[in-house]
Write an enzyme that holds these catalytic residues in place. Structure first.
Site, short mmCIF file in Angstrom:
data_model
loop_
_atom_site.label_atom_id
_atom_site.label_comp_id
_atom_site.label_asym_id
_atom_site.label_seq_id
_atom_site.Cartn_x
_atom_site.Cartn_y
_atom_site.Cartn_z
N ASN A 211 56.85 30.03 30.07
CA ASN A 211 57.56 28.62 29.92
C ASN A 211 57.96 29.21 28.49
O ASN A 211 58.21 29.46 27.59
CB ASN A 211 55.44 28.83 29.59
CG ASN A 211 54.85 28.88 28.63
OD1 ASN A 211 56.25 29.27 27.29
ND2 ASN A 211 53.95 30.16 28.07
N ASP A 280 48.27 31.08 31.30
CA ASP A 280 47.03 31.51 31.81
C ASP A 280 46.26 32.11 32.50
O ASP A 280 44.81 32.26 33.02
CB ASP A 280 46.53 29.03 32.22
CG ASP A 280 46.39 28.68 32.18
OD1 ASP A 280 45.77 28.64 30.66
OD2 ASP A 280 46.47 27.50 32.18
#
Ligand code: C5P
Length: 400
Positions: A211, A280
């Site tokens: 990210n 995640d």
């Protein structure tokens, strides 16, 4: 955004070493950051750089002679020492270190420093043999005992052609250590564990899922804690940011490594802040080498499994630690953040709206809401550094 240096009066003492030319750059940076400089050079320093250079670059008065015509009728060494918010000697030669350690005041700089009521830092720079000399070592220890901050020299190429310890540290290092003199040491003796940056979950040896986190917010927190006297362990995912020396940095790649590293540092921590943007999920089984395009077939099918929640697993082991998380949300900010506060059993959560351009990922500013069980503090749009200090203020107010 205001700089910490804005309108601060800084007395810069320059003694006679070759690194005096680097003090010119430093004076220029401080001036651009809003500081007001007063410069005192030793006579030897004026042989390396002229007073005129400093005067022009720093737009500041430069003093170098005890007996020069006074610019006002105040006694120069008294008015200069009273006016300063803090003082720095850079470079500090073995000579001036010796004089300061033994109370010798035989020129304008040493006399002024003798009358100084504000904090003082020295940045020694000299040949490595001089730095290792036991008399110099004793003098440095004396300065520390008298509450003078010593900004240790760096190891590298020295003017004499040798490689060793004795170089004037780079500007950011000096300014960071100097800045600590402006802050209350209200986090002294506290130990912080901070996670920061992204994680990389490798698909094969050359490709990964990640990210855009840069680690800036986490670094700002680590710096704020360090500046206020804390001992800081920073567990940092892949990031380009430079970490100031004095912060213990543990570089990790993926979430499992971040978890294991954070877990190993948890027991000794007083405050834990999870500022990392942890992936995640991860690939169940990482491929080796660089997988050929044809292998993926018509439809790419990667089995993903969830990563453990680092903060939630640390809260399970909590003894006395204060644990703070971040909630980066693009909608329903407060409700979602409150939910995470409960679910992860945190003491505080920093709610962060990432749908805006000027807050959240990869920018220098942030606007957050600090939430606790019976606590809510909304902050303005601030630099990440200012936001970090407000978070530290809150921690001090509530717990420390
Ligand atoms: O659930 P979410 O990822 O939004 O939670 C954000 C907070 O939890 C952050 O403080 C982040 O550092 C932390 N976190 C974690 N481990 C994860 C995911 C998030 O510690 N696997």
């Amino acid at each position: 955004m205001t700089s910490v240096w804005q309108d601060k009066v800084i007395l810069l003492g320059v003694s006679g070493g070759i690194a005096a030319y680097k003090a010119v750059e430093l004076a220029s940076t401080l001036r651009k950051s809003g500081a007001k400089l007063r410069i005192i050079m030793t006579e030897n320093a004026t042989r390396f750089v002229t007073p005129l250079t400093f005067r022009e670059v720093a737009n500041a008065p430069v003093y170098y002679d005890m007996w020069q015509e006074p610019q006002s009728y105040d006694m120069a060494h008294i008015s200069l020492s009273e006016e300063a918010d803090l003082a720095l000697v850079a470079p500090a030669t073995a000579n001036i270190i010796g004089k300061l350690a033994h109370g010798i005041a035989d020129d304008l700089l040493t006399t002024t420093l003798m009358a100084l009521a504000t904090p003082l830092a020295v940045a020694p720079a000299m040949n490595s043999k001089m730095w290792e000399n036991s008399v110099v070592k004793d003098n440095i220890a004396q300065l520390r005992q008298h509450g003078i901050k010593v900004i240790e020299p760096e190891t590298g190429h020295l003017a004499c052609g040798q490689i060793g310890k004795g170089r004037l540290p780079k500007e950011e290092t000096i300014l960071f250590e100097l800045e600590s003199l402006l802050w209350p040491q209200d986090l002294a003796k506290k130990r912080f564990l901070i996670t920061a940056g992204p994680t990389r979950e490798y698909v094969d040896d050359f490709r990964y899922i990640s990210n855009p986190s840069t680690g800036k917010m986490g670094l700002a927190l680590a710096k704020a804690a360090k500046l206020r006297g804390a001992n800081v362990d920073l567990v940092l995912g892949p990031s380009q940011i430079e970490v100031p020396r004095g912060i213990n940095v543990y570089r990790v790649t993926d979430a499992m490594e971040m978890l294991n590293t954070a877990a190993s540092l948890f027991e000794q921590a007083d405050v834990v802040i999870g500022a990392a943007a942890v992936s995640d999920f991860r690939i169940e089984k990482r491929f080796s080498g660089k997988v050929k395009r044809e292998i993926w077939g018509e439809k790419v099918n990667w089995p993903l499994i969830p990563n453990p929640d680092i903060l939630a697993s640390l809260t399970k082991k909590r003894v006395h630690q204060i644990i703070v998380g971040f909630a980066a949300e693009s909608e329903d900010l407060i409700r979602n953040a409150n939910h995470k506060l409960d679910q992860k059993e945190l003491d505080l959560i920093i709610a962060n709206d990432i749908s805006r351009q000027d807050t959240g990922f990869a920018v220098d500013t942030n606007q957050v809401v600090i939430l606790g069980k019976n606590f809510k503090r909304e902050l303005n749009l601030l630099s990440k550094e200012e936001t970090a200090h407000k978070i530290m203020d809150t921690l001090v107010e509530i717990w420390l």
